[in-house]
Write an enzyme that holds these catalytic residues in place. Structure first.
Site, PDB file in Angstrom:
ATOM      1  N   HIS A 277      -6.943 -70.696  16.231  1.00  0.00           N
ATOM      2  CA  HIS A 277      -7.345 -70.865  17.622  1.00  0.00           C
ATOM      3  C   HIS A 277      -6.372 -70.234  18.531  1.00  0.00           C
ATOM      4  CE1 HIS A 277      -8.701 -72.333  21.637  1.00  0.00           C
ATOM      5  NE2 HIS A 277      -9.847 -72.623  21.193  1.00  0.00           N
TER       6      HIS A 277
ATOM      7  N   ASP B  32     -15.098 -74.079  11.989  1.00  0.00           N
ATOM      8  CA  ASP B  32     -15.849 -74.685  12.865  1.00  0.00           C
ATOM      9  C   ASP B  32     -16.747 -73.643  13.575  1.00  0.00           C
ATOM     10  OD1 ASP B  32     -13.763 -73.220  14.144  1.00  0.00           O
ATOM     11  OD2 ASP B  32     -13.747 -74.787  15.821  1.00  0.00           O
ATOM     12  N   ASN B  33     -16.372 -72.245  13.468  1.00  0.00           N
ATOM     13  CA  ASN B  33     -17.202 -71.401  14.238  1.00  0.00           C
ATOM     14  C   ASN B  33     -16.641 -70.031  13.896  1.00  0.00           C
ATOM     15  OD1 ASN B  33     -15.752 -72.904  16.894  1.00  0.00           O
ATOM     16  ND2 ASN B  33     -15.129 -70.784  16.376  1.00  0.00           N
TER      17      ASN B  33
ATOM     18  N   LYS C 201      -6.780 -81.123  14.924  1.00  0.00           N
ATOM     19  CA  LYS C 201      -7.479 -81.112  15.898  1.00  0.00           C
ATOM     20  C   LYS C 201      -8.752 -81.812  16.140  1.00  0.00           C
ATOM     21  CE  LYS C 201     -10.368 -77.698  18.872  1.00  0.00           C
ATOM     22  NZ  LYS C 201     -10.755 -76.270  19.062  1.00  0.00           N
TER      23      LYS C 201
ATOM     24  N   ARG D 225     -17.725 -79.864  15.485  1.00  0.00           N
ATOM     25  CA  ARG D 225     -17.138 -81.216  14.844  1.00  0.00           C
ATOM     26  C   ARG D 225     -18.186 -82.485  15.031  1.00  0.00           C
ATOM     27  NH1 ARG D 225     -13.700 -77.830  16.013  1.00  0.00           N
ATOM     28  NH2 ARG D 225     -11.543 -77.815  15.105  1.00  0.00           N
TER      29      ARG D 225
ATOM     30  N   SER E 180      -8.485 -78.353  22.162  1.00  0.00           N
ATOM     31  CA  SER E 180      -7.855 -77.111  21.793  1.00  0.00           C
ATOM     32  C   SER E 180      -6.542 -77.039  22.322  1.00  0.00           C
ATOM     33  CB  SER E 180      -8.748 -76.052  22.197  1.00  0.00           C
ATOM     34  OG  SER E 180     -10.062 -76.009  21.744  1.00  0.00           O
TER      35      SER E 180
ATOM     36  N   ASP F  93      -9.942 -73.539  12.577  1.00  0.00           N
ATOM     37  CA  ASP F  93     -10.641 -73.506  13.785  1.00  0.00           C
ATOM     38  C   ASP F  93     -10.544 -71.857  14.104  1.00  0.00           C
ATOM     39  OD1 ASP F  93     -11.247 -73.419  16.417  1.00  0.00           O
ATOM     40  OD2 ASP F  93      -9.773 -75.042  17.097  1.00  0.00           O
ATOM     41  N   ASP F  94     -11.845 -71.443  14.464  1.00  0.00           N
ATOM     42  CA  ASP F  94     -11.996 -70.060  14.658  1.00  0.00           C
ATOM     43  C   ASP F  94     -11.878 -68.930  13.477  1.00  0.00           C
ATOM     44  OD1 ASP F  94     -12.683 -71.136  17.268  1.00  0.00           O
ATOM     45  OD2 ASP F  94     -10.879 -69.862  18.197  1.00  0.00           O
TER      46      ASP F  94
ATOM     47  N   HIS G 292     -11.185 -83.131  19.247  1.00  0.00           N
ATOM     48  CA  HIS G 292     -12.026 -82.578  20.159  1.00  0.00           C
ATOM     49  C   HIS G 292     -13.526 -83.117  20.300  1.00  0.00           C
ATOM     50  CE1 HIS G 292     -12.474 -78.323  22.430  1.00  0.00           C
ATOM     51  NE2 HIS G 292     -12.553 -79.413  23.071  1.00  0.00           N
TER      52      HIS G 292
ATOM     53  N   CYS H 248     -16.520 -75.349  19.610  1.00  0.00           N
ATOM     54  CA  CYS H 248     -15.655 -76.280  19.006  1.00  0.00           C
ATOM     55  C   CYS H 248     -16.066 -77.676  18.837  1.00  0.00           C
ATOM     56  CB  CYS H 248     -14.284 -76.387  19.790  1.00  0.00           C
ATOM     57  SG  CYS H 248     -13.384 -74.720  19.775  1.00  0.00           S
TER      58      CYS H 248
ATOM     59  N   LYS I 112     -17.546 -65.594  17.813  1.00  0.00           N
ATOM     60  CA  LYS I 112     -17.556 -66.983  18.490  1.00  0.00           C
ATOM     61  C   LYS I 112     -18.229 -67.174  19.912  1.00  0.00           C
ATOM     62  CE  LYS I 112     -14.410 -70.434  20.124  1.00  0.00           C
ATOM     63  NZ  LYS I 112     -13.085 -70.815  20.447  1.00  0.00           N
TER      64      LYS I 112
END
Length: 451
Positions: A215, A267-268, A127, A78, A152, A35-36, A129, A74, A282
């Protein structure tokens, strides 16, 4: 695509198919989704401030993808990964919140449901989401087991958010803890994944490991806290690297290393910090918000120490895994992803797809890439060092003029050359309009919570 490129692609595809058909069984699959994590956050992609020995080794034994795309935030990312579709097609917004009563529709066919056609044991750890109500959880989307947080880690109960419930840690469909110690999440997820691997070592398995970190709020266990040169963000990155090493060691100890495809990506882009050498972070559709580190490793199949520069992305994972395991991809609906096994088999292959669409968190088509060119239909605003909690909506409102960038010669998107290439601008505007119209025409609904 030229005739030579098409011929090369066809030959590579046939060779790869022959390789698969001669194998005794399709591979196990481990998909690690951070994540992130930004493009240059790890050693294989240029970060010399953090220690990532396991990912360095992973890259040396596998293939790096340098034009691998996700999305600005996010939930939409996904949705793309698990369905092989742009999030707009499946009606998932940029970010889902605890108050939302929608989620990924159970009629969608997910990665887990694809591999279960071939008898795979499946788990999701981390996660999710894509909807936190029971009807949207991983156990309703093809996963045999789930352990993790449904959204998150900043969405728990806080004084400024009195309407939010305590952050839940779920096993299956049951909340087993609230407000868990976040410094232990990476370790607990890793242990859960290793246990699943060992339990299912005698059958094909699919482990989907979407980490909560990196994250915000950041947290690292005692073995990693205050150990990196980059502060807490570096600590969390180094603990993710440790996790990768633990998973790889488990595969080797169970004699599964040669039989397992492992994919590592994010994811980003990074939150609250730069994504140099890329522009933006992001929440934006600049490259820094959506171009992600990606490494794939499959001994004896993916050539070691290689790099692929062709356009690919997380929407390509579903049709690619369908090909690899010999499963039937969805035939009754539009899928945006493409099978990228030719690229995995030969990084010098021609493009599998020559375009990529950049949707922002508000669901607007903001840019399109075709080959070396990226056209912004309107240049977005930049949230600066702090990612916007609204999923990029504020940035979307600060729209500017058209922007054209050559990503081969200007990866940092510093020079707008739209005025110099009106023919390219016209071609890409038409292509973007056609693609967006098709997606909107064939858009499928999100799931809605039952009363």
């Amino acid at each position: 695509m030229t005739r030579i490129q098409k011929l090369t692609l066809a030959i590579g595809y046939l060779l790869f198919s022959a390789t698969l058909s001669s194998a005794q069984a399709p591979p196990n699959i481990v998909l690690i989704f951070v994540d992130d994590m930004g493009y240059a956050d790890i050693g294989p992609f240029g970060n010399d401030q953090v220690r990532t020995p396991h990912l360095n080794k992973f890259a040396a034994e596998g293939m790096k993808f340098t034009s691998f795309y996700a999305t600005p935030v996010c939930s939409m990312s996904r949705a793309c990964l698990l369905t092989g579709c742009y999030n707009v097609r499946v009606s998932i917004p940029g970010v889902l919140f605890p108050q939302n009563n929608i989620g990924l529709h159970t009629n969608e066919i997910t990665l887990a449901e694809i591999v279960k056609q071939k008898g795979y044991a499946t788990c999701a750890i981390g996660k999710w989401h894509l909807g936190h109500h029971p009807e949207f959880l991983p156990t309703r989307q093809g996963f045999d087991h789930y352990f993790g947080i449904p959204y998150s880690n900043d969405m728990g109960k806080k004084p400024e958010r009195p309407d939010y419930p305590p952050l839940p840690l779920i096993r299956g469909e049951t909340t087993i803890e609230t407000e868990p110690d976040q410094s232990q999440l990476t370790r607990r997820y890793t242990e859960e994944a290793i246990q699943f691997i060992r339990t299912n070592r005698d059958k094909p398995f699919f482990v989907y490991l979407p980490h909560t970190m990196i994250h915000f709020p950041l947290a690292a266990s005692a073995n990693f806290k205050d150990k990196s040169k980059m502060g807490l963000i570096g600590d969390t990155i180094e603990e993710i690297d440790w996790s990768v090493g633990q998973v790889m060691d488990a595969l080797k100890s169970e004699n599964l290393d040669q039989k397992t495809l492992v994919i590592f990506t994010s994811d980003n882009g990074p939150a609250r910090r730069t994504a140099l050498p890329l522009r933006g972070n992001k929440g934006t559709t600049f490259e820094g918000g959506v171009r992600e580190p990606c490494i794939m490793r499959w001994p004896g199949k993916i050539p070691a120490g290689t790099t692929c520069d062709q356009i690919a992305g997380n929407i390509d994972v579903l049709p690619t895994l369908a090909k690899i395991v010999g499963a039937e991809p969805p035939r009754d609906r539009a899928i945006d992803g493409r099978d990228i096994t030719p690229l995995m088999f030969d990084p010098k292959s021609g493009p599998v797809r020559d375009t990529h669409l950049y949707f922002n968190g508000a669901g607007q088509l903001q840019a399109i890439r075709s080959g070396e060119w990226k056209l912004f239909l309107s240049l977005p605003g930049e949230p600066g060092q702090k990612a916007k909690a609204d999923g990029g909506k504020k940035a979307a409102k600060a729209a500017g003029p058209i922007g054209l960038f050559n990503l081969v010669h200007d990866i940092g998107e510093t020079k707008n050359v739209a005025a110099d290439h009106p023919d390219i601008v016209s071609r890409l505007k038409t292509l973007a309009a056609d693609r967006e119209a098709e997606i909107k025409t064939n858009q499928r609904p999100a799931g809605t919570k039952s009363e």
